[in-house]
Design an enzyme around this catalytic site. Sequence first.
Site, PDB file in Angstrom:
ATOM      1  N   TYR A 174      -6.754  -0.254  11.107  1.00 59.08           N
ATOM      2  CA  TYR A 174      -5.320  -0.620  10.662  1.00 59.08           C
ATOM      3  C   TYR A 174      -5.126  -1.986  11.673  1.00 59.08           C
ATOM      4  CZ  TYR A 174      -0.372  -1.177   9.905  1.00 59.08           C
ATOM      5  OH  TYR A 174       1.109  -1.514   9.913  1.00 59.08           O
ATOM      6  N   LYS A 204      -7.293  -2.511   6.704  1.00 59.15           N
ATOM      7  CA  LYS A 204      -5.693  -2.621   6.455  1.00 59.15           C
ATOM      8  C   LYS A 204      -5.427  -4.062   7.149  1.00 59.15           C
ATOM      9  CE  LYS A 204      -1.381  -0.865   6.893  1.00 59.15           C
ATOM     10  NZ  LYS A 204      -0.747  -2.105   6.972  1.00 59.15           N
ATOM     11  N   GLY A 229      -2.110  -7.334   4.238  1.00 59.89           N
ATOM     12  CA  GLY A 229      -0.703  -6.608   4.831  1.00 59.89           C
ATOM     13  C   GLY A 229       0.357  -7.837   5.091  1.00 59.89           C
ATOM     14  N   GLU A 232       4.097 -11.923   2.158  1.00 64.51           N
ATOM     15  CA  GLU A 232       4.571 -13.097   2.048  1.00 64.51           C
ATOM     16  C   GLU A 232       3.524 -14.350   1.611  1.00 64.51           C
ATOM     17  OE1 GLU A 232       5.168 -11.116   4.587  1.00 64.51           O
ATOM     18  OE2 GLU A 232       6.611 -12.054   5.613  1.00 64.51           O
ATOM     19  N   SER A 248       5.382  -3.313   3.138  1.00 60.15           N
ATOM     20  CA  SER A 248       6.363  -2.923   3.015  1.00 60.15           C
ATOM     21  C   SER A 248       7.455  -3.232   1.780  1.00 60.15           C
ATOM     22  CB  SER A 248       7.590  -2.958   4.157  1.00 60.15           C
ATOM     23  OG  SER A 248       7.731  -4.538   4.183  1.00 60.15           O
TER      24      SER A 248
HETATM   25  C1  LIG Z   1       4.737  -6.358  10.584  1.00 64.22           C
HETATM   26  C2  LIG Z   1       5.009  -5.548   9.531  1.00 64.22           C
HETATM   27  O1  LIG Z   1       5.806  -4.645   9.306  1.00 64.22           O
HETATM   28  N1  LIG Z   1       4.094  -5.835   8.325  1.00 64.22           N
HETATM   29  C3  LIG Z   1       4.255  -5.043   7.010  1.00 64.22           C
HETATM   30  C4  LIG Z   1       4.606  -6.126   6.222  1.00 64.22           C
HETATM   31  O2  LIG Z   1       4.603  -5.766   4.794  1.00 64.22           O
HETATM   32  C5  LIG Z   1       5.654  -6.887   6.372  1.00 64.22           C
HETATM   33  O3  LIG Z   1       6.835  -5.964   6.328  1.00 64.22           O
HETATM   34  C6  LIG Z   1       5.925  -8.009   5.042  1.00 64.22           C
HETATM   35  O4  LIG Z   1       4.989  -8.833   4.859  1.00 64.22           O
HETATM   36  C7  LIG Z   1       7.634  -8.814   5.264  1.00 64.22           C
HETATM   37  O5  LIG Z   1       7.083  -9.673   6.573  1.00 64.22           O
HETATM   38  C8  LIG Z   1       3.255  -4.349   6.731  1.00 64.22           C
HETATM   39  O6  LIG Z   1       1.983  -5.204   7.020  1.00 64.22           O
HETATM   40  C9  LIG Z   1       2.975  -3.299   7.463  1.00 64.22           C
HETATM   41  C10 LIG Z   1       2.283  -2.012   7.116  1.00 64.22           C
HETATM   42  O7  LIG Z   1       1.662  -2.241   5.932  1.00 64.22           O
HETATM   43  C11 LIG Z   1       2.725  -0.715   7.477  1.00 64.22           C
HETATM   44  O8  LIG Z   1       3.662  -0.304   7.593  1.00 64.22           O
HETATM   45  O9  LIG Z   1       1.870  -0.079   7.942  1.00 64.22           O
END
Ligand SMILES: CC(=O)N[C@@H]([C@@H](O)[C@H](O)[C@H](O)CO)[C@@H](O)CC(=O)C(=O)O
Length: 337
Positions: A174, A204, A229, A232, A248
């Site tokens: 990760y 990931k 991950g 956006e 998320s």
């Molecule tokens: C820094 C962070 O929380 N990044 C999120 C993204 O999904 C992020 O929330 C999204 O791109 C919106 O900025 C994920 O990469 C995190 C993730 O996969 C996890 O919760 O394990």
Amino acid sequence: MHCFAYQWATKITKSDAYKERQSNKVVMSAMAPAADKKLTGLVAAAFTPFTAQGEINVAEIGRYINYLREKQGVRSVFVNGTTGESMSLTVAERKTLAEAWCLKAKGKMDQVIVHVGCMSVKDSQELAHHAAQIGADGIAVIAPSFFKPNTAEALKKFLHEVASVAPSLPFYYYHIPAVTGVNVLGRDLMEGIEELIPSFRGVKFSGEDLMDFGQCVSYSKPHWSALYGVDEQLLAALAMGAHGAVGSTYNYLGCHFNELISAFEKDSLDQARTIQFKVQELLSYAKKLGFDLGVNKQLMNEVSGLCLGPPRLPLMPCPPERAQSIMKKYHSIFPDC
Ligand SMILES: CC(=O)N[C@@H]([C@@H](O)[C@H](O)[C@H](O)CO)[C@@H](O)CC(=O)C(=O)O
């Protein structure tokens, strides 16, 4: 939708989960390791449900799984990651959550990946061993971020120590450098990793460095997955060859991202871009107002109607006027939802 019922949500304790397993005649510790399927498509980085009193609330996980499957078309989950606030949970809580997700996802989700990374290699090993016992489909490990590994070698050694206690489980690194402060390139981490960790199945990659991500994809073996991950900019990662995505916003925007992926696969780039731009418009609006995990979780509560509660300290709950304003924007961008 507001989550009034949340106050009355019941908390299932570990022993309740145990009783449920027994009554289902599922003895998890005796389960054979999950078949090693390549991880692809959208994977929701699950929020951890909490009660109003701040206890983990596994009673909501069944509804959560149904929601992801039926309303968002999302068939895999990544449990106890960043979005799941793993670093604010105890080892015992993480075990209870992982058990509940594995139990309730059985027959409903394609894969449950459990993040087992901790600051302590021993805690990580305990969770990895536990994940293998409860029938998880894979484990992931983040780089420790208090005492940081400052070379790829040190990081690989840490990952190896964790992976080696659960050798039958697919293992994912990760990579989230902005959060961990560990700036080892994903590609450097992958170099020679399979000799050290035979169960290695991919990365990931929650970073914005698309050159490094591209190099991870091009170095990947056919049975590995390069999962992106940063929601956006998923489209850019798909162009770079991403096999799937963990994030998320797939919790509540999964149906739109599934359309984006289908459009990309049909070479309808204009259509894929339109969807990515809509997500960017929503997230850039939210970021200007202050977008953190508390806000993100509240958006999930509002869009889904689930009762996942507030985040745990030190994260703060989302101010109601901020949630209202972002939800208004959400409805203007996605009027049919
Ligand atoms: C820094 C962070 O929380 N990044 C999120 C993204 O999904 C992020 O929330 C999204 O791109 C919106 O900025 C994920 O990469 C995190 C993730 O996969 C996890 O919760 O394990």
